[in-house]
Scaffold this motif. Structure first.
Motif, PDB file in Angstrom:
ATOM      1  N   PHE A 109       0.846  -1.195   0.000  1.00 26.21           N
ATOM      2  CA  PHE A 109       0.000   0.000   0.000  1.00 26.21           C
ATOM      3  C   PHE A 109       0.878   1.241   0.000  1.00 26.21           C
ATOM      4  O   PHE A 109       2.048   1.200   0.338  1.00 26.21           O
ATOM      5  CB  PHE A 109      -0.952   0.027   1.206  1.00 26.21           C
ATOM      6  N   GLY A 110       0.284   2.358  -0.379  1.00 27.27           N
ATOM      7  CA  GLY A 110       0.958   3.645  -0.292  1.00 27.27           C
ATOM      8  C   GLY A 110       0.473   4.375   0.953  1.00 27.27           C
ATOM      9  O   GLY A 110      -0.228   3.805   1.797  1.00 27.27           O
ATOM     10  N   ARG A 111       0.827   5.608   1.062  1.00 29.97           N
ATOM     11  CA  ARG A 111       0.391   6.454   2.172  1.00 29.97           C
ATOM     12  C   ARG A 111      -0.391   7.638   1.620  1.00 29.97           C
ATOM     13  O   ARG A 111      -0.114   8.144   0.537  1.00 29.97           O
ATOM     14  CB  ARG A 111       1.595   6.961   2.978  1.00 29.97           C
ATOM     15  N   THR A 112      -1.375   8.087   2.397  1.00 32.15           N
ATOM     16  CA  THR A 112      -2.200   9.206   1.962  1.00 32.15           C
ATOM     17  C   THR A 112      -1.335  10.431   1.688  1.00 32.15           C
ATOM     18  O   THR A 112      -0.298  10.618   2.326  1.00 32.15           O
ATOM     19  CB  THR A 112      -3.267   9.555   3.022  1.00 32.15           C
ATOM     20  N   PRO A 113      -1.762  11.263   0.729  1.00 30.23           N
ATOM     21  CA  PRO A 113      -0.962  12.435   0.373  1.00 30.23           C
ATOM     22  C   PRO A 113      -1.032  13.558   1.414  1.00 30.23           C
ATOM     23  O   PRO A 113      -0.310  14.527   1.320  1.00 30.23           O
ATOM     24  CB  PRO A 113      -1.558  12.885  -0.958  1.00 30.23           C
ATOM     25  N   ARG A 114      -1.883  13.424   2.405  1.00 34.54           N
ATOM     26  CA  ARG A 114      -1.975  14.454   3.454  1.00 34.54           C
ATOM     27  C   ARG A 114      -2.067  13.791   4.824  1.00 34.54           C
ATOM     28  O   ARG A 114      -2.351  12.608   4.932  1.00 34.54           O
ATOM     29  CB  ARG A 114      -3.144  15.388   3.191  1.00 34.54           C
ATOM     30  N   TYR A 115      -1.813  14.579   5.836  1.00 32.86           N
ATOM     31  CA  TYR A 115      -1.830  14.056   7.202  1.00 32.86           C
ATOM     32  C   TYR A 115      -3.251  13.969   7.747  1.00 32.86           C
ATOM     33  O   TYR A 115      -4.102  14.793   7.422  1.00 32.86           O
ATOM     34  CB  TYR A 115      -0.978  14.944   8.114  1.00 32.86           C
ATOM     35  N   ASN A 116      -3.481  12.982   8.609  1.00 37.66           N
ATOM     36  CA  ASN A 116      -4.790  12.851   9.249  1.00 37.66           C
ATOM     37  C   ASN A 116      -4.825  13.703  10.515  1.00 37.66           C
ATOM     38  O   ASN A 116      -3.865  14.430  10.817  1.00 37.66           O
ATOM     39  CB  ASN A 116      -5.106  11.373   9.535  1.00 37.66           C
ATOM     40  N   THR A 117      -5.913  13.634  11.269  1.00 34.84           N
ATOM     41  CA  THR A 117      -6.078  14.472  12.466  1.00 34.84           C
ATOM     42  C   THR A 117      -5.060  14.151  13.558  1.00 34.84           C
ATOM     43  O   THR A 117      -4.824  14.968  14.436  1.00 34.84           O
ATOM     44  CB  THR A 117      -7.499  14.332  13.045  1.00 34.84           C
ATOM     45  N   GLY A 118      -4.431  12.988  13.510  1.00 38.64           N
ATOM     46  CA  GLY A 118      -3.402  12.626  14.482  1.00 38.64           C
ATOM     47  C   GLY A 118      -1.998  12.904  13.978  1.00 38.64           C
ATOM     48  O   GLY A 118      -1.014  12.402  14.519  1.00 38.64           O
ATOM     49  N   ASP A 119      -1.873  13.726  12.914  1.00 42.38           N
ATOM     50  CA  ASP A 119      -0.595  14.067  12.292  1.00 42.38           C
ATOM     51  C   ASP A 119       0.147  12.840  11.753  1.00 42.38           C
ATOM     52  O   ASP A 119       1.373  12.808  11.709  1.00 42.38           O
ATOM     53  CB  ASP A 119       0.313  14.856  13.241  1.00 42.38           C
ATOM     54  N   GLY A 120      -0.611  11.835  11.342  1.00 45.12           N
ATOM     55  CA  GLY A 120      -0.031  10.650  10.720  1.00 45.12           C
ATOM     56  C   GLY A 120      -0.589  10.479   9.322  1.00 45.12           C
ATOM     57  O   GLY A 120      -1.368  11.296   8.851  1.00 45.12           O
ATOM     58  N   LYS A 121      -0.191   9.423   8.674  1.00 42.86           N
ATOM     59  CA  LYS A 121      -0.700   9.122   7.332  1.00 42.86           C
ATOM     60  C   LYS A 121      -1.348   7.751   7.352  1.00 42.86           C
ATOM     61  O   LYS A 121      -0.891   6.851   8.038  1.00 42.86           O
ATOM     62  CB  LYS A 121       0.423   9.181   6.309  1.00 42.86           C
ATOM     63  N   ASP A 122      -2.419   7.623   6.611  1.00 41.22           N
ATOM     64  CA  ASP A 122      -3.169   6.383   6.538  1.00 41.22           C
ATOM     65  C   ASP A 122      -2.785   5.598   5.289  1.00 41.22           C
ATOM     66  O   ASP A 122      -2.057   6.085   4.434  1.00 41.22           O
ATOM     67  CB  ASP A 122      -4.672   6.693   6.526  1.00 41.22           C
TER      68      ASP A 122
END
Length: 97
Positions: free
Chosen positions: A7-20
């Protein structure tokens, strides 16, 4: 040689400052029978995959890569291949050779 990720990682950070997890990733393929010096596939500014002419106007899926690898490796007609079916929708695109 094939280098990829599941899998890849989302192009932006989530609310926990991580990537999904993201359904777009990169693959590096090299070796005999692989035509090199090219980048195949494309994403838009939101990192969503696009259909491109070099991929016969299809969004590339894992099944496309696996089907083409089987052909390049010469095992696409081997008896054991039926044990590992690929989705019919992922027809051969001849991206690698």
């Amino acid at each position: 040689l094939m280098v990829t990720s599941d899998f890849g990682r989302t192009p932006r950070y989530n609310t926990g400052d991580g990537k999904d997890h993201w359904n777009v990733t990169s693959v590096l393929v090299s070796g005999p029978g692989i035509r090199g010096g090219r980048a195949i596939g494309k994403t838009d500014e939101g990192h969503k995959s696009l259909a491109t002419p070099e991929a016969q106007n299809t969004r590339i899926h894992a099944g496309h890569i696996h089907r083409d690898l089987r052909t390049v490796l010469g095992v696409d007609k081997a008896d054991f291949i039926s044990q590992f079916p690929l989705p019919e929708k992922d027809a051969a695109l001849k991206l690698l050779g």
